[in-house]
Design an enzyme around this catalytic site. Structure first.
Site, mmCIF file in Angstrom:
data_model
loop_
_atom_site.group_PDB
_atom_site.id
_atom_site.type_symbol
_atom_site.label_atom_id
_atom_site.label_comp_id
_atom_site.label_asym_id
_atom_site.label_seq_id
_atom_site.Cartn_x
_atom_site.Cartn_y
_atom_site.Cartn_z
ATOM 1 N N HIS A 160 0.835 -1.199 0.000
ATOM 2 C CA HIS A 160 0.000 0.000 0.000
ATOM 3 C C HIS A 160 0.873 1.254 0.000
ATOM 4 C CE1 HIS A 160 -3.122 -2.870 1.308
ATOM 5 N NE2 HIS A 160 -3.982 -2.002 0.807
ATOM 6 N N LYS A 214 -0.736 4.839 4.607
ATOM 7 C CA LYS A 214 -1.777 3.977 5.203
ATOM 8 C C LYS A 214 -1.422 3.693 6.661
ATOM 9 C CE LYS A 214 -4.280 -0.370 4.572
ATOM 10 N NZ LYS A 214 -5.590 0.193 4.885
HETATM 11 N N1 LIG Z 1 -13.613 -1.800 3.106
HETATM 12 C C1 LIG Z 1 -12.892 -1.307 2.086
HETATM 13 O O1 LIG Z 1 -12.965 -1.791 0.944
HETATM 14 C C2 LIG Z 1 -12.021 -0.122 2.326
HETATM 15 C C3 LIG Z 1 -11.396 0.529 1.259
HETATM 16 C C4 LIG Z 1 -10.612 1.632 1.522
HETATM 17 C C5 LIG Z 1 -10.463 2.073 2.825
HETATM 18 N N2 LIG Z 1 -11.051 1.384 3.833
HETATM 19 C C6 LIG Z 1 -10.971 1.816 5.220
HETATM 20 O O2 LIG Z 1 -11.963 2.827 5.369
HETATM 21 C C7 LIG Z 1 -11.542 3.758 6.353
HETATM 22 C C8 LIG Z 1 -11.550 5.155 5.742
HETATM 23 O O3 LIG Z 1 -10.579 5.191 4.733
HETATM 24 P P1 LIG Z 1 -10.141 6.581 4.087
HETATM 25 O O4 LIG Z 1 -9.081 6.252 3.115
HETATM 26 O O5 LIG Z 1 -11.359 7.335 3.632
HETATM 27 O O6 LIG Z 1 -9.503 7.313 5.345
HETATM 28 P P2 LIG Z 1 -9.301 8.884 5.570
HETATM 29 O O7 LIG Z 1 -9.133 9.578 4.268
HETATM 30 O O8 LIG Z 1 -8.238 9.004 6.602
HETATM 31 O O9 LIG Z 1 -10.698 9.362 6.164
HETATM 32 C C9 LIG Z 1 -11.162 8.978 7.411
HETATM 33 C C10 LIG Z 1 -12.199 9.995 7.828
HETATM 34 O O10 LIG Z 1 -12.799 9.549 9.036
HETATM 35 C C11 LIG Z 1 -13.073 10.705 9.801
HETATM 36 N N3 LIG Z 1 -13.230 10.365 11.204
HETATM 37 C C12 LIG Z 1 -12.290 10.067 12.121
HETATM 38 N N4 LIG Z 1 -12.850 9.775 13.299
HETATM 39 C C13 LIG Z 1 -14.176 9.901 13.129
HETATM 40 C C14 LIG Z 1 -15.300 9.751 13.972
HETATM 41 N N5 LIG Z 1 -15.170 9.410 15.250
HETATM 42 N N6 LIG Z 1 -16.537 9.951 13.455
HETATM 43 C C15 LIG Z 1 -16.695 10.280 12.172
HETATM 44 N N7 LIG Z 1 -15.668 10.472 11.319
HETATM 45 C C16 LIG Z 1 -14.424 10.273 11.794
HETATM 46 C C17 LIG Z 1 -11.887 11.595 9.560
HETATM 47 O O11 LIG Z 1 -12.238 12.912 9.890
HETATM 48 P P3 LIG Z 1 -11.170 14.117 9.834
HETATM 49 O O12 LIG Z 1 -11.198 14.521 8.389
HETATM 50 O O13 LIG Z 1 -11.749 15.102 10.751
HETATM 51 O O14 LIG Z 1 -9.852 13.545 10.298
HETATM 52 C C18 LIG Z 1 -11.638 11.375 8.078
HETATM 53 O O15 LIG Z 1 -12.347 12.312 7.288
HETATM 54 C C19 LIG Z 1 -10.175 3.257 6.824
HETATM 55 O O16 LIG Z 1 -10.316 2.425 7.954
HETATM 56 C C20 LIG Z 1 -9.675 2.440 5.657
HETATM 57 O O17 LIG Z 1 -8.711 1.490 6.030
HETATM 58 C C21 LIG Z 1 -11.827 0.308 3.609
#
Ligand SMILES: NC(=O)c1ccc[n+]([C@@H]2O[C@H](COP(=O)([O-])OP(=O)(O)OC[C@H]3O[C@@H](n4cnc5c(N)ncnc54)[C@H](OP(=O)(O)O)[C@@H]3O)[C@@H](O)[C@H]2O)c1
Length: 230
Positions: free
Chosen positions: A131, A135
């Site tokens: 990755h 990450k």
């Molecule tokens: N299942 C899948 O296929 C898949 C695919 C890709 C990613 N993921 C996972 O999905 C998650 C999000 O990925 P991402 O790439 O979008 O991450 P990201 O860009 O870091 O975004 C995470 C977001 O969550 C917000 N957040 C943090 N704590 C929170 C809370 N308590 N309540 C509500 N929002 C909150 C953050 O807010 P702030 O902007 O204020 O920091 C940020 O905007 C990760 O765990 C990642 O590993 C899963």
């Protein structure tokens, strides 16, 4: 019409989901819940809560959603499989359902199915996942989920399968499952080139969760449900 609370709307995945659902009459985002919002009081009549936040929050968010009558779709990494049974029991006690999805990609689900079939004949196996350097979790939730499935199929102890995490700039998201045989190696490789790889799995999962009874794990439940409907 399914009313959706998007939890983590400002992240990479949250912004992608906004675009994915734009113009879809059957799916409406009725709440956008960020880090500074109180989850329980911000749901605004949602039926499904799609959680895309930070590794470690998924199970707590699923419990809160179920406690408030909302079906959880947890895409956030790091929900321990040990959480599945209690979440399932909680959902069933309320006549609800949900889904925990370590990876929304069709290709990853197919890769895992092929790998599980291969374990019938090849017992030497390790996982290499790659990755981008930013990450936060390593190994990835997908690699952990894949390892857990393979360990179960091979009758091995949880955590015993080798998982190697590579984090360098320029990479996106790849996973290779490497089987060793006698004088031969089988490599099952999945590569992701953009967030659009998650789109069909997210849409199928939203449809599945809206009618599910109990909490299941894996996007396969959604793809199978979707395929059965034609
Ligand atoms: N299942 C899948 O296929 C898949 C695919 C890709 C990613 N993921 C996972 O999905 C998650 C999000 O990925 P991402 O790439 O979008 O991450 P990201 O860009 O870091 O975004 C995470 C977001 O969550 C917000 N957040 C943090 N704590 C929170 C809370 N308590 N309540 C509500 N929002 C909150 C953050 O807010 P702030 O902007 O204020 O920091 C940020 O905007 C990760 O765990 C990642 O590993 C899963």
């Amino acid at each position: 019409m399914t009313k959706i609370a998007l939890i983590g709307p400002n992240g990479r995945m949250g912004r992608f989901v906004e675009g994915l659902l734009e113009g879809r009459e059957e799916l409406e985002i009725v709440a956008r819940i960020g880090r500074s919002d109180d989850l329980a009081s911000s749901l605004n009549g949602a039926q499904v809560g799609l959680d895309l936040t930070v590794a470690g929050l998924g199970a707590d968010h699923a419990r809160t959603l179920l406690d408030h009558g909302v079906r959880p779709l947890i895409g956030t990494s790091g929900v321990d499989p040990a959480e599945d049974a209690p979440l399932d029991a909680l959902a069933r006690s309320k006549g609800l359902g949900g889904l925990i999805v370590p990876n929304f990609c069709l290709g990853v689900w197919l890769q895992q199915r092929l790998a599980l079939d291969a374990t019938r004949f090849l017992k030497s196996v390790e996982i290499v996942e790659e990755h981008y350097s930013g990450k936060v979790d390593a190994p990835s939730g997908t690699a952990k989920d894949t390892a857990a499935q393979l360990e179960q199929a091979l009758g091995r102890q949880p955590g015993s399968l080798g998982v190697h995490a590579v984090r360098v700039d320029g990479l996106y998201s790849n996973q290779q499952i490497i089987f060793g045989g006698t004088g031969e190696v089988l490599r099952l490789t999945h590569q992701t080139f953009g967030l659009e790889a998650f789109g069909s799995g997210i849409l199928a999962s939203l449809g599945y969760v809206a009618q599910a009874q109990g909490v299941a794990r894996g996007v396969g439940h959604a793809f199978e449900w979707s395929a059965a409907r034609g």
